[in-house]
Each structure stands twice: as C-alpha cells, then as structure tokens.
Scaffold this motif. Structure first.
Motif, PDB file in Angstrom:
ATOM      1  N   ALA A  15      -9.729 -10.154   2.042  1.00 17.35           N
ATOM      2  CA  ALA A  15      -8.439  -9.462   2.063  1.00 17.35           C
ATOM      3  C   ALA A  15      -7.444 -10.222   2.922  1.00 17.35           C
ATOM      4  O   ALA A  15      -7.817 -11.005   3.790  1.00 17.35           O
ATOM      5  CB  ALA A  15      -8.623  -8.054   2.608  1.00 17.35           C
ATOM      6  N   ALA A  16      -6.185  -9.998   2.654  1.00 15.42           N
ATOM      7  CA  ALA A  16      -5.102 -10.585   3.446  1.00 15.42           C
ATOM      8  C   ALA A  16      -3.992  -9.556   3.577  1.00 15.42           C
ATOM      9  O   ALA A  16      -3.813  -8.710   2.705  1.00 15.42           O
ATOM     10  CB  ALA A  16      -4.565 -11.842   2.773  1.00 15.42           C
ATOM     11  N   CYS A  17      -3.277  -9.608   4.669  1.00 15.65           N
ATOM     12  CA  CYS A  17      -2.146  -8.698   4.843  1.00 15.65           C
ATOM     13  C   CYS A  17      -1.086  -9.401   5.688  1.00 15.65           C
ATOM     14  O   CYS A  17      -1.359 -10.365   6.381  1.00 15.65           O
ATOM     15  CB  CYS A  17      -2.576  -7.387   5.474  1.00 15.65           C
ATOM     16  SG  CYS A  17      -3.276  -7.518   7.113  1.00 15.65           S
ATOM     17  N   GLY A  18       0.112  -8.910   5.564  1.00 18.41           N
ATOM     18  CA  GLY A  18       1.238  -9.466   6.305  1.00 18.41           C
ATOM     19  C   GLY A  18       1.672  -8.524   7.414  1.00 18.41           C
ATOM     20  O   GLY A  18       1.120  -7.435   7.584  1.00 18.41           O
ATOM     21  N   GLY A  20       9.228  -4.000   5.603  1.00 20.80           N
ATOM     22  CA  GLY A  20       9.493  -4.386   4.228  1.00 20.80           C
ATOM     23  C   GLY A  20       8.603  -3.666   3.228  1.00 20.80           C
ATOM     24  O   GLY A  20       8.203  -4.233   2.233  1.00 20.80           O
ATOM     25  N   GLY A  21       8.270  -2.414   3.498  1.00 24.65           N
ATOM     26  CA  GLY A  21       7.422  -1.658   2.599  1.00 24.65           C
ATOM     27  C   GLY A  21       5.939  -1.716   2.937  1.00 24.65           C
ATOM     28  O   GLY A  21       5.133  -1.086   2.285  1.00 24.65           O
ATOM     29  N   ARG A  22       5.562  -2.473   3.952  1.00 29.42           N
ATOM     30  CA  ARG A  22       4.158  -2.542   4.353  1.00 29.42           C
ATOM     31  C   ARG A  22       3.860  -1.431   5.351  1.00 29.42           C
ATOM     32  O   ARG A  22       4.619  -1.193   6.281  1.00 29.42           O
ATOM     33  CB  ARG A  22       3.851  -3.893   4.980  1.00 29.42           C
ATOM     34  CG  ARG A  22       4.001  -5.040   4.018  1.00 29.42           C
ATOM     35  CD  ARG A  22       3.560  -6.336   4.688  1.00 29.42           C
ATOM     36  NE  ARG A  22       3.936  -7.464   3.886  1.00 29.42           N
ATOM     37  CZ  ARG A  22       4.962  -8.272   4.178  1.00 29.42           C
ATOM     38  NH1 ARG A  22       5.681  -8.070   5.258  1.00 29.42           N
ATOM     39  NH2 ARG A  22       5.248  -9.278   3.393  1.00 29.42           N
ATOM     40  N   ASN A  23       2.740  -0.768   5.164  1.00 33.18           N
ATOM     41  CA  ASN A  23       2.325   0.322   6.049  1.00 33.18           C
ATOM     42  C   ASN A  23       1.149  -0.125   6.897  1.00 33.18           C
ATOM     43  O   ASN A  23       0.375  -0.996   6.494  1.00 33.18           O
ATOM     44  CB  ASN A  23       1.918   1.548   5.215  1.00 33.18           C
ATOM     45  CG  ASN A  23       3.091   2.091   4.440  1.00 33.18           C
ATOM     46  OD1 ASN A  23       4.165   2.266   4.985  1.00 33.18           O
ATOM     47  ND2 ASN A  23       2.881   2.351   3.162  1.00 33.18           N
ATOM     48  N   PRO A  24       0.969   0.473   8.071  1.00 33.10           N
ATOM     49  CA  PRO A  24      -0.164   0.077   8.914  1.00 33.10           C
ATOM     50  C   PRO A  24      -1.500   0.439   8.270  1.00 33.10           C
ATOM     51  O   PRO A  24      -1.618   1.412   7.520  1.00 33.10           O
ATOM     52  CB  PRO A  24       0.052   0.866  10.204  1.00 33.10           C
ATOM     53  CG  PRO A  24       0.981   1.963   9.852  1.00 33.10           C
ATOM     54  CD  PRO A  24       1.792   1.495   8.687  1.00 33.10           C
ATOM     55  N   ILE A  25      -2.520  -0.353   8.566  1.00 32.92           N
ATOM     56  CA  ILE A  25      -3.873  -0.116   8.070  1.00 32.92           C
ATOM     57  C   ILE A  25      -4.691   0.419   9.233  1.00 32.92           C
ATOM     58  O   ILE A  25      -4.662  -0.113  10.338  1.00 32.92           O
ATOM     59  CB  ILE A  25      -4.486  -1.410   7.516  1.00 32.92           C
ATOM     60  CG1 ILE A  25      -3.659  -1.886   6.333  1.00 32.92           C
ATOM     61  CG2 ILE A  25      -5.931  -1.195   7.104  1.00 32.92           C
ATOM     62  CD1 ILE A  25      -4.080  -3.218   5.796  1.00 32.92           C
ATOM     63  N   ARG A  26      -5.433   1.478   8.974  1.00 27.43           N
ATOM     64  CA  ARG A  26      -6.182   2.140  10.039  1.00 27.43           C
ATOM     65  C   ARG A  26      -7.298   1.254  10.570  1.00 27.43           C
ATOM     66  O   ARG A  26      -7.905   0.464   9.846  1.00 27.43           O
ATOM     67  CB  ARG A  26      -6.754   3.455   9.526  1.00 27.43           C
ATOM     68  CG  ARG A  26      -5.672   4.393   9.101  1.00 27.43           C
ATOM     69  CD  ARG A  26      -6.162   5.715   8.646  1.00 27.43           C
ATOM     70  NE  ARG A  26      -7.451   5.673   7.985  1.00 27.43           N
ATOM     71  CZ  ARG A  26      -8.140   6.752   7.687  1.00 27.43           C
ATOM     72  NH1 ARG A  26      -7.670   7.919   7.968  1.00 27.43           N
ATOM     73  NH2 ARG A  26      -9.304   6.647   7.084  1.00 27.43           N
ATOM     74  N   MET A  85       0.842  -1.171   0.000  1.00 28.70           N
ATOM     75  CA  MET A  85       0.000   0.000   0.000  1.00 28.70           C
ATOM     76  C   MET A  85       0.888   1.235   0.000  1.00 28.70           C
ATOM     77  O   MET A  85       1.983   1.228   0.522  1.00 28.70           O
ATOM     78  CB  MET A  85      -0.894   0.030   1.224  1.00 28.70           C
ATOM     79  CG  MET A  85      -1.911  -1.075   1.332  1.00 28.70           C
ATOM     80  SD  MET A  85      -3.037  -1.412  -0.021  1.00 28.70           S
ATOM     81  CE  MET A  85      -3.538   0.114  -0.679  1.00 28.70           C
ATOM     82  N   PRO A  86       0.385   2.311  -0.566  1.00 24.41           N
ATOM     83  CA  PRO A  86       1.174   3.535  -0.582  1.00 24.41           C
ATOM     84  C   PRO A  86       1.308   4.112   0.821  1.00 24.41           C
ATOM     85  O   PRO A  86       0.509   3.823   1.713  1.00 24.41           O
ATOM     86  CB  PRO A  86       0.361   4.465  -1.480  1.00 24.41           C
ATOM     87  CG  PRO A  86      -1.022   3.953  -1.398  1.00 24.41           C
ATOM     88  CD  PRO A  86      -0.895   2.467  -1.224  1.00 24.41           C
ATOM     89  N   ALA A  87       2.309   4.929   0.984  1.00 24.78           N
ATOM     90  CA  ALA A  87       2.506   5.603   2.268  1.00 24.78           C
ATOM     91  C   ALA A  87       1.340   6.551   2.517  1.00 24.78           C
ATOM     92  O   ALA A  87       0.720   7.059   1.584  1.00 24.78           O
ATOM     93  CB  ALA A  87       3.818   6.364   2.266  1.00 24.78           C
ATOM     94  N   ALA A  88       1.054   6.783   3.774  1.00 26.50           N
ATOM     95  CA  ALA A  88      -0.059   7.665   4.128  1.00 26.50           C
ATOM     96  C   ALA A  88       0.255   9.106   3.735  1.00 26.50           C
ATOM     97  O   ALA A  88       1.401   9.540   3.763  1.00 26.50           O
ATOM     98  CB  ALA A  88      -0.328   7.577   5.623  1.00 26.50           C
ATOM     99  N   GLU A  89      -0.792   9.846   3.359  1.00 31.10           N
ATOM    100  CA  GLU A  89      -0.643  11.249   3.024  1.00 31.10           C
ATOM    101  C   GLU A  89      -0.451  12.069   4.291  1.00 31.10           C
ATOM    102  O   GLU A  89      -0.407  11.531   5.391  1.00 31.10           O
ATOM    103  CB  GLU A  89      -1.884  11.733   2.264  1.00 31.10           C
ATOM    104  CG  GLU A  89      -2.069  11.063   0.934  1.00 31.10           C
ATOM    105  CD  GLU A  89      -3.357  11.497   0.258  1.00 31.10           C
ATOM    106  OE1 GLU A  89      -4.217  12.108   0.924  1.00 31.10           O
ATOM    107  OE2 GLU A  89      -3.481  11.215  -0.939  1.00 31.10           O
ATOM    108  N   VAL A  90      -0.390  13.378   4.138  1.00 32.61           N
ATOM    109  CA  VAL A  90      -0.170  14.277   5.273  1.00 32.61           C
ATOM    110  C   VAL A  90      -1.229  14.078   6.357  1.00 32.61           C
ATOM    111  O   VAL A  90      -0.935  14.076   7.544  1.00 32.61           O
ATOM    112  CB  VAL A  90      -0.166  15.746   4.798  1.00 32.61           C
ATOM    113  CG1 VAL A  90      -0.036  16.702   5.962  1.00 32.61           C
ATOM    114  CG2 VAL A  90       0.939  15.979   3.785  1.00 32.61           C
ATOM    115  N   TYR A  91      -2.472  13.877   5.946  1.00 39.76           N
ATOM    116  CA  TYR A  91      -3.562  13.720   6.907  1.00 39.76           C
ATOM    117  C   TYR A  91      -3.844  12.267   7.263  1.00 39.76           C
ATOM    118  O   TYR A  91      -4.825  11.961   7.920  1.00 39.76           O
ATOM    119  CB  TYR A  91      -4.832  14.382   6.365  1.00 39.76           C
ATOM    120  CG  TYR A  91      -4.649  15.864   6.160  1.00 39.76           C
ATOM    121  CD1 TYR A  91      -4.593  16.721   7.243  1.00 39.76           C
ATOM    122  CD2 TYR A  91      -4.495  16.386   4.887  1.00 39.76           C
ATOM    123  CE1 TYR A  91      -4.404  18.077   7.070  1.00 39.76           C
ATOM    124  CE2 TYR A  91      -4.315  17.743   4.694  1.00 39.76           C
ATOM    125  CZ  TYR A  91      -4.270  18.591   5.791  1.00 39.76           C
ATOM    126  OH  TYR A  91      -4.084  19.930   5.609  1.00 39.76           O
TER     127      TYR A  91
END
Length: 75
Positions: free
Chosen positions: A45-48, A52-58, A1-7
């Motif tokens: 959905a699945a996530c690791g 390693g480039g993975r960002n947290p999910i809200r 996933m892309p990095a989070a924006e400013v907000y």
C-alpha cells in the motif's frame, strides 16, 4: 478514501483489516454465511499526506504495515 462514518469506520478499510487480521472473508451463500480463507496474498500500500480529499488512516490498520517516508532532495 471515503470520509469516516459516525463511529469512525471506513468500510473499504474495514474489509482490508478483516482480511489482514482474520485471513479471509464471509461469503454470503443462499442459506447462510460461509467463511472463506484467503491464502498466498501479499498486500502493498501507499498513501500521501493529508489534505486534498485524503482522510487519516487509523492506527489500528497501520499496525499491519511497515512505514517509511522520503524527503525531496534539493540538488
């Protein structure tokens, strides 16, 4: 996933949240926006783990899913 924006928003996840919470998307017509309802769709959905480039999910998105985890077994 892309990095989070400013907000803190991640645009692909924001679209997924709009679908899960409101049941559709706006379709950009020539003159104005038209709401399009989406029916009979299941989301899996699945996530690791982070790193390693993975960002947290809200948690606002995670509330729509049931979560489970598996441990590796030493046999």
């Amino acid at each position: 996933m892309p990095a989070a924006e400013v907000y803190g928003a991640q645009p692909p996840l924001e679209l997924l949240m709009q679908f899960l919470e409101l049941g559709g998307f706006y379709h950009a017509g020539k003159a104005h926006l038209v709401w399009e309802d989406i029916y009979d769709v299941h989301v899996v959905a699945a996530c690791g783990p982070l790193g390693g480039g993975r960002n947290p999910i809200r948690s606002r998105l995670l509330k729509h899913f049931r979560s489970g985890s598996f441990l590796t077994l030493n046999v």
